[in-house]
Write a protein that holds these residues in place. Structure first.
Motif, PDB file in Angstrom:
ATOM      1  N   VAL A  48       6.890   2.387   3.659  1.00  6.17           N
ATOM      2  CA  VAL A  48       5.746   2.838   2.870  1.00  6.17           C
ATOM      3  C   VAL A  48       5.660   4.365   2.892  1.00  6.17           C
ATOM      4  CG1 VAL A  48       3.231   2.760   2.632  1.00  6.17           C
ATOM      5  CG2 VAL A  48       4.507   0.664   3.133  1.00  6.17           C
ATOM      6  N   ALA A  49       6.007   4.979   4.018  1.00  4.67           N
ATOM      7  CA  ALA A  49       6.019   6.438   4.095  1.00  4.67           C
ATOM      8  C   ALA A  49       7.036   7.027   3.119  1.00  4.67           C
ATOM      9  CB  ALA A  49       6.315   6.898   5.523  1.00  4.67           C
ATOM     10  N   VAL A  50       8.193   6.393   3.001  1.00  2.00           N
ATOM     11  CA  VAL A  50       9.208   6.849   2.041  1.00  2.00           C
ATOM     12  C   VAL A  50       8.671   6.714   0.617  1.00  2.00           C
ATOM     13  CG1 VAL A  50      11.479   6.321   1.050  1.00  2.00           C
ATOM     14  CG2 VAL A  50      11.204   6.445   3.528  1.00  2.00           C
ATOM     15  N   ALA A  51       8.037   5.589   0.315  1.00  2.00           N
ATOM     16  CA  ALA A  51       7.469   5.378  -1.017  1.00  2.00           C
ATOM     17  C   ALA A  51       6.411   6.438  -1.317  1.00  2.00           C
ATOM     18  CB  ALA A  51       6.865   3.979  -1.119  1.00  2.00           C
ATOM     19  N   GLN A  52       5.580   6.729  -0.350  1.00  2.00           N
ATOM     20  CA  GLN A  52       4.544   7.745  -0.538  1.00  2.00           C
ATOM     21  C   GLN A  52       5.172   9.123  -0.731  1.00  2.00           C
ATOM     22  OE1 GLN A  52       1.915   8.457   2.801  1.00  2.00           O
ATOM     23  NE2 GLN A  52       0.217   8.860   1.399  1.00  2.00           N
ATOM     24  N   HIS A  53       6.186   9.438   0.048  1.00  2.00           N
ATOM     25  CA  HIS A  53       6.888  10.719  -0.090  1.00  2.00           C
ATOM     26  C   HIS A  53       7.503  10.865  -1.482  1.00  2.00           C
ATOM     27  CE1 HIS A  53       9.230  14.233   0.988  1.00  2.00           C
ATOM     28  NE2 HIS A  53      10.281  13.630   0.467  1.00  2.00           N
ATOM     29  N   ARG A  54       7.967   9.761  -2.021  1.00  2.00           N
ATOM     30  CA  ARG A  54       8.543   9.776  -3.379  1.00  2.00           C
ATOM     31  C   ARG A  54       7.462   9.792  -4.462  1.00  2.00           C
ATOM     32  NH1 ARG A  54      13.799   6.213  -3.976  1.00  2.00           N
ATOM     33  NH2 ARG A  54      15.093   7.348  -2.500  1.00  2.00           N
ATOM     34  N   GLN A  55       6.224   9.836  -4.035  1.00  2.00           N
ATOM     35  CA  GLN A  55       5.063   9.892  -4.922  1.00  2.00           C
ATOM     36  C   GLN A  55       4.930   8.638  -5.793  1.00  2.00           C
ATOM     37  OE1 GLN A  55       5.518  13.728  -6.851  1.00  2.00           O
ATOM     38  NE2 GLN A  55       4.556  14.743  -5.118  1.00  2.00           N
ATOM     39  N   TRP A  56       5.338   7.499  -5.248  1.00  2.00           N
ATOM     40  CA  TRP A  56       5.111   6.244  -5.929  1.00  2.00           C
ATOM     41  C   TRP A  56       3.626   5.943  -5.843  1.00  2.00           C
ATOM     42  CZ3 TRP A  56       9.546   2.657  -3.756  1.00  2.00           C
ATOM     43  CH2 TRP A  56      10.776   3.158  -4.186  1.00  2.00           C
ATOM     44  N   GLU A  57       3.047   5.458  -6.909  1.00  2.00           N
ATOM     45  CA  GLU A  57       1.622   5.133  -6.931  1.00  2.00           C
ATOM     46  C   GLU A  57       1.355   3.672  -6.642  1.00  2.00           C
ATOM     47  OE1 GLU A  57       0.104   6.502 -10.641  1.00  2.00           O
ATOM     48  OE2 GLU A  57       0.594   8.585 -10.203  1.00  2.00           O
ATOM     49  N   ARG A  69       1.805  -9.091   3.872  1.00  2.00           N
ATOM     50  CA  ARG A  69       0.508  -8.694   4.426  1.00  2.00           C
ATOM     51  C   ARG A  69       0.610  -7.322   5.081  1.00  2.00           C
ATOM     52  NH1 ARG A  69      -1.713  -8.608   9.319  1.00  2.00           N
ATOM     53  NH2 ARG A  69      -3.963  -8.791   9.499  1.00  2.00           N
ATOM     54  N   GLU A  70       1.609  -7.134   5.930  1.00  2.00           N
ATOM     55  CA  GLU A  70       1.785  -5.846   6.609  1.00  2.00           C
ATOM     56  C   GLU A  70       2.040  -4.725   5.598  1.00  2.00           C
ATOM     57  OE1 GLU A  70       1.485  -4.849   9.803  1.00  2.00           O
ATOM     58  OE2 GLU A  70       0.788  -6.861  10.319  1.00  2.00           O
ATOM     59  N   GLY A  71       2.852  -5.020   4.596  1.00  2.00           N
ATOM     60  CA  GLY A  71       3.119  -4.024   3.555  1.00  2.00           C
ATOM     61  C   GLY A  71       1.867  -3.670   2.785  1.00  2.00           C
ATOM     62  N   TRP A  72       1.052  -4.681   2.478  1.00  2.00           N
ATOM     63  CA  TRP A  72      -0.200  -4.451   1.771  1.00  2.00           C
ATOM     64  C   TRP A  72      -1.124  -3.570   2.595  1.00  2.00           C
ATOM     65  CZ3 TRP A  72      -5.338  -5.466   2.749  1.00  2.00           C
ATOM     66  CH2 TRP A  72      -6.204  -5.298   1.666  1.00  2.00           C
ATOM     67  N   LEU A  73      -1.296  -3.911   3.883  1.00  2.00           N
ATOM     68  CA  LEU A  73      -2.177  -3.142   4.760  1.00  2.00           C
ATOM     69  C   LEU A  73      -1.744  -1.677   4.835  1.00  2.00           C
ATOM     70  CD1 LEU A  73      -2.695  -5.632   7.719  1.00  2.00           C
ATOM     71  CD2 LEU A  73      -4.465  -4.743   6.205  1.00  2.00           C
ATOM     72  N   GLU A  74      -0.476  -1.451   5.099  1.00  2.00           N
ATOM     73  CA  GLU A  74       0.033  -0.084   5.248  1.00  2.00           C
ATOM     74  C   GLU A  74      -0.102   0.708   3.955  1.00  2.00           C
ATOM     75  OE1 GLU A  74       1.190   3.150   7.219  1.00  2.00           O
ATOM     76  OE2 GLU A  74       0.930   1.209   8.205  1.00  2.00           O
ATOM     77  N   ALA A  75       0.237   0.080   2.843  1.00  2.00           N
ATOM     78  CA  ALA A  75       0.171   0.781   1.558  1.00  2.00           C
ATOM     79  C   ALA A  75      -1.271   1.092   1.172  1.00  2.00           C
ATOM     80  CB  ALA A  75       0.849  -0.049   0.474  1.00  2.00           C
ATOM     81  N   ARG A  76      -2.180   0.154   1.392  1.00  2.86           N
ATOM     82  CA  ARG A  76      -3.588   0.387   1.033  1.00  2.86           C
ATOM     83  C   ARG A  76      -4.193   1.503   1.873  1.00  2.86           C
ATOM     84  NH1 ARG A  76      -5.041   0.359  -3.163  1.00  2.86           N
ATOM     85  NH2 ARG A  76      -7.185  -0.065  -2.641  1.00  2.86           N
ATOM     86  N   ARG A  78      -2.705   4.055   2.832  1.00  2.00           N
ATOM     87  CA  ARG A  78      -2.183   5.296   2.262  1.00  2.00           C
ATOM     88  C   ARG A  78      -2.592   5.504   0.805  1.00  2.00           C
ATOM     89  NH1 ARG A  78       2.529   7.356   5.207  1.00  2.00           N
ATOM     90  NH2 ARG A  78       2.809   6.106   7.073  1.00  2.00           N
ATOM     91  N   GLY A  79      -3.412   4.598   0.283  1.00  2.00           N
ATOM     92  CA  GLY A  79      -3.934   4.765  -1.066  1.00  2.00           C
ATOM     93  C   GLY A  79      -3.029   4.287  -2.184  1.00  2.00           C
ATOM     94  N   LEU A  80      -2.035   3.462  -1.859  1.00  2.00           N
ATOM     95  CA  LEU A  80      -1.119   2.938  -2.870  1.00  2.00           C
ATOM     96  C   LEU A  80      -1.590   1.577  -3.354  1.00  2.00           C
ATOM     97  CD1 LEU A  80       2.242   3.788  -1.080  1.00  2.00           C
ATOM     98  CD2 LEU A  80       1.147   5.074  -2.909  1.00  2.00           C
TER      99      LEU A  80
END
Length: 89
Positions: A48-57, A69-76, A78-80
């Motif tokens: 998720v940090a890589v996705a955020q660094h790439r400015q994925w929304e 579930r874990e991916g959802w929690l982490e991404a949310r 971070r505002g994704l």
């Protein structure tokens, strides 16, 4: 996680390893996709940090319910936006 990335996969994909010797593949990165076979929270956090660094929304998560579930929690956190998982009350 060690930041050992290399363009050693097919089509120039980067591979990120969990150790310095490159024995434990954590996940692969292509232009539009991050892929892993692991459901470890640390790996998901790094992805998720890589996705955020790439400015994925937004992200689409696939895999086991626990992984999504874990991916959802982490991404949310971070505002994704996340597709592929709907939390329950």
């Amino acid at each position: 996680m060690t930041n050992e990335a290399g363009k050693d996969g097919p089509d120039g994909e980067a591979r990120l390893y969990a150790n310095e010797r490159g024995e434990y593949l954590a996940f692969k990165v292509t232009d539009d996709r991050l892929v892993t076979r692991l459901a470890a929270a640390e790996v998901i956090r790094d992805m998720v940090a890589v996705a955020q660094h790439r400015q994925w929304e937004s992200l689409e998560v696939r895999g086991s319910a626990e992984f999504r579930r874990e991916g959802w929690l982490e991404a949310r956190v971070r505002g994704l936006e996340v597709r592929g998982y709907q939390p329950r009350a």
